[in-house]
Design a protein around this motif. Structure first.
Motif, PDB file in Angstrom:
ATOM      1  N   THR A  94      38.222  -4.575 -31.119  1.00  0.00           N
ATOM      2  CA  THR A  94      38.811  -3.792 -32.208  1.00  0.00           C
ATOM      3  C   THR A  94      37.758  -3.052 -33.021  1.00  0.00           C
ATOM      4  O   THR A  94      38.101  -2.194 -33.832  1.00  0.00           O
ATOM      5  CB  THR A  94      39.621  -4.704 -33.157  1.00  0.00           C
ATOM      6  OG1 THR A  94      38.742  -5.706 -33.714  1.00  0.00           O
ATOM      7  CG2 THR A  94      40.754  -5.382 -32.411  1.00  0.00           C
ATOM      8  N   ARG A  95      36.468  -3.380 -32.815  1.00  0.00           N
ATOM      9  CA  ARG A  95      35.403  -2.767 -33.602  1.00  0.00           C
ATOM     10  C   ARG A  95      34.382  -2.014 -32.763  1.00  0.00           C
ATOM     11  O   ARG A  95      33.461  -1.403 -33.319  1.00  0.00           O
ATOM     12  CB  ARG A  95      34.674  -3.847 -34.419  1.00  0.00           C
ATOM     13  CG  ARG A  95      35.474  -4.392 -35.583  1.00  0.00           C
ATOM     14  CD  ARG A  95      35.536  -3.388 -36.701  1.00  0.00           C
ATOM     15  NE  ARG A  95      36.364  -3.829 -37.811  1.00  0.00           N
ATOM     16  CZ  ARG A  95      36.478  -3.183 -38.969  1.00  0.00           C
ATOM     17  NH1 ARG A  95      35.815  -2.060 -39.154  1.00  0.00           N
ATOM     18  NH2 ARG A  95      37.264  -3.645 -39.915  1.00  0.00           N
ATOM     19  N   GLN A 134      36.374 -11.663 -29.813  1.00  0.00           N
ATOM     20  CA  GLN A 134      37.304 -11.451 -30.921  1.00  0.00           C
ATOM     21  C   GLN A 134      36.629 -11.601 -32.282  1.00  0.00           C
ATOM     22  O   GLN A 134      37.293 -11.840 -33.299  1.00  0.00           O
ATOM     23  CB  GLN A 134      38.507 -12.389 -30.817  1.00  0.00           C
ATOM     24  CG  GLN A 134      39.264 -12.266 -29.488  1.00  0.00           C
ATOM     25  CD  GLN A 134      40.443 -13.189 -29.398  1.00  0.00           C
ATOM     26  OE1 GLN A 134      41.232 -13.296 -30.333  1.00  0.00           O
ATOM     27  NE2 GLN A 134      40.574 -13.880 -28.265  1.00  0.00           N
ATOM     28  N   SER A 194      38.510   1.495 -45.464  1.00  0.00           N
ATOM     29  CA  SER A 194      38.867   0.144 -45.894  1.00  0.00           C
ATOM     30  C   SER A 194      38.108  -0.304 -47.143  1.00  0.00           C
ATOM     31  O   SER A 194      38.500  -1.252 -47.800  1.00  0.00           O
ATOM     32  CB  SER A 194      38.619  -0.860 -44.755  1.00  0.00           C
ATOM     33  OG  SER A 194      37.264  -0.843 -44.362  1.00  0.00           O
ATOM     34  N   ASN A 218      40.592  -9.399 -36.052  1.00  0.00           N
ATOM     35  CA  ASN A 218      40.874  -8.819 -37.365  1.00  0.00           C
ATOM     36  C   ASN A 218      39.753  -9.137 -38.341  1.00  0.00           C
ATOM     37  O   ASN A 218      39.113 -10.188 -38.249  1.00  0.00           O
ATOM     38  CB  ASN A 218      42.194  -9.376 -37.920  1.00  0.00           C
ATOM     39  CG  ASN A 218      43.371  -9.044 -37.042  1.00  0.00           C
ATOM     40  OD1 ASN A 218      43.536  -7.903 -36.617  1.00  0.00           O
ATOM     41  ND2 ASN A 218      44.196 -10.039 -36.751  1.00  0.00           N
ATOM     42  N   THR A 219      39.520  -8.233 -39.285  1.00  0.00           N
ATOM     43  CA  THR A 219      38.569  -8.486 -40.374  1.00  0.00           C
ATOM     44  C   THR A 219      39.254  -8.141 -41.690  1.00  0.00           C
ATOM     45  O   THR A 219      39.884  -7.091 -41.802  1.00  0.00           O
ATOM     46  CB  THR A 219      37.283  -7.661 -40.224  1.00  0.00           C
ATOM     47  OG1 THR A 219      37.622  -6.278 -40.074  1.00  0.00           O
ATOM     48  CG2 THR A 219      36.486  -8.112 -39.011  1.00  0.00           C
ATOM     49  N   GLU A 220      39.106  -9.033 -42.661  1.00  0.00           N
ATOM     50  CA  GLU A 220      39.773  -8.816 -43.946  1.00  0.00           C
ATOM     51  C   GLU A 220      39.075  -9.627 -45.034  1.00  0.00           C
ATOM     52  O   GLU A 220      38.443 -10.653 -44.744  1.00  0.00           O
ATOM     53  CB  GLU A 220      41.241  -9.234 -43.856  1.00  0.00           C
ATOM     54  CG  GLU A 220      41.432 -10.709 -43.529  1.00  0.00           C
ATOM     55  CD  GLU A 220      42.878 -11.115 -43.427  1.00  0.00           C
ATOM     56  OE1 GLU A 220      43.741 -10.329 -43.857  1.00  0.00           O
ATOM     57  OE2 GLU A 220      43.157 -12.229 -42.934  1.00  0.00           O
TER      58      GLU A 220
END
Length: 315
Positions: A94-95, A134, A194, A218-220
Motif C-alpha cells: 500500500t506504500r 504489510q 494525510s 494501513n497506517t494511522e
C-alpha cells in the motif's frame, strides 16, 4: 534444501545481521538534487548522506525501487543458482510498488530459470515466494528474523511460508516522528494530504507528537502525546507490556533516524531492553534506512513486533 531470504532496503535490521545471514537486499535509490545514493543498508553511508542532505532537502527526495527487470536479473544472475527456494519479503504494497514489481518479476523468473540452473549443474526445480510484510521499516524486520530462525532450525518451506504469512498479518509497527513540518512537506511532495498544515502547526507549537501505527497495510495515528521524549517513553512502556504479555515470536525490532546512541539515551529504552532480556526476547536495533528517513524525517523512532491485536495505550 538451500533457502534464500530477500528483503528491500526499507527493512530496518542491523547491517551485520543481514551480512551474517546472507540476506539479499533489493536496494532503493534515493536522489536529492544532484546527490544520488543506492541504499544497500550501509549504515555509515546512510548517516553520511543524512547529515549532508536529508535535514535540508530530504522532503524533496525521489525514491526509485528496483524495477521488474532489475529484480528478474538479480534472481537469474545469482539467486536461482545459489538457492533452491527464496522468500522475498517486501514493504507493504500500500506504500510502495516493490511488492508488485517483485510479483511481476517472479513470473519471468520461474519461466526462465531452468537453463541458468542447468548450466550451473543444478537440475532440480527452483521456487520463490513473494510475501507482503504489510508493514514498514523496523516492523518489516520481524518476518525476516523469523525466516532466518526457522531456516537455521531446519524448518521446511511450507512451515516457513505459513509462519511468515501469519506473522505478516499480526505484525505491529509504531512510529514517533520528531518533525511534523517535515512530514507535512514530504506528504505534499508525494501528493499525500494525510498530514495537514494546521495539524502540523498545532502539533509543533504545542509539542504534541502523534503515535503512528502500521498494521495489515494501513497506517494511522492512534494517540497524541505531549513531548517527543515522553511519547517515546510511553511507546517503550507499551512495548514492554506487550513483551511481558507474550509475543508471537521472540523478536522486537527498533530503528532510529540517526545515531543509535541518541535512541539509547531516550527515556524508557534501557527498561525495555531489560524486559526483553528477562523474557528471552531478542532486540534488533538499527539506523533507519535512508528511504525511511527521507519519508518521515530525522530522529524518528520505530518499534515493531508480532502479537495478537491490542489497542495502543499510554501506560
Amino acid at each position: 534444501m538451500r533457502i534464500g531470504i530477500v528483503v528491500d532496503s526499507a527493512c530496518d535490521l542491523p547491517q551485520d545481521f543481514l551480512q551474517k545471514n546472507n540476506i539479499v537486499v533489493l536496494p532503493i535509490t534515493v536522489r536529492i538534487g544532484d546527490a544520488v545514493l543506492a541504499d544497500h543498508r550501509d549504515e555509515e553511508a546512510t548517516l553520511g548522506f543524512l547529515h549532508a542532505h536529508v535535514a535540508e532537502r530530504g522532503h524533496e527526495a525521489e525514491t526509485t525501487p528496483f524495477t521488474v527487470n532489475q529484480i528478474r536479473d538479480l534472481f537469474l544472475g545469482q539467486l536461482v543458482i545459489d538457492y533452491d527456494h527464496v522468500f522475498c519479503m517486501t514493504i507493504t504494497k500500500t506504500r510502495s510498488p516493490i511488492h508488485e514489481n517483485a510479483m511481476q518479476a517472479s513470473f519471468a523468473i520461474l519461466n526462465d530459470y531452468k537453463p541458468v540452473r542447468q548450466a550451473a549443474g543444478f537440475n532440480s526445480p527452483f521456487a520463490l515466494r513473494v510475501i507482503d510484510t504489510q508493514n514498514l521499516f523496523a516492523a518489516q524486520g520481524v518476518t525476516a528474523v523469523e525466516a532466518v530462525r526457522m531456516r537455521d532450525a531446519g524448518a521446511n518451506v511450507q512451515q516457513i511460508r505459513e509462519k511468515l504469512e501469519l506473522l505478516a498479518s499480526n505484525t505491529h509497527g509504531y512510529m514517533i516522528p520528531r518533525d511534523l513540518y517535515y512530514l507535512r512537506a514530504r506528504a505534499r511532495t508525494k501528493g499525500d494530504r494525510s498530514v495537514g498544515l494546521l495539524s502540523a502547526a498545532l502539533g509543533s507549537a504545542l509539542d504534541i507528537k502523534p503515535v503512528l501505527y502500521g498494521h495489515a497495510g494501513n497506517t494511522e495515528p492512534v494517540a497524541k502525546i505531549k513531548g517527543f521524549e515522553n511519547a517515546v517513553e510511553q511507546l517503550f512502556r507499551f512495548t514492554g507490556h506487550r513483551v511481558m504479555g507474550g509475543l508471537m515470536t521472540p523478536t522486537v525490532c527498533l530503528s532510529y533516524g540517526g545515531e543509535l546512541a541518541e535512541m539509547r539515551a531516550l527515556p524508557g529504552y534501557q527498561r525495555l531492553r531489560d524486559i526483553c532480556e528477562n523474557n528471552k526476547v531478542d532486540v534488533f536495533e538499527s539506523v533507519m534506512s535512508l528511504t525511511g528517513m527521507v519519508n518521515v524525517g530525522k530522529g524518528a523512532v520505530v518499534v515493531g513486533f508480532a502479537a495478537t491485536p491490542q489497542p495502543f495505550k499510554a501506560v
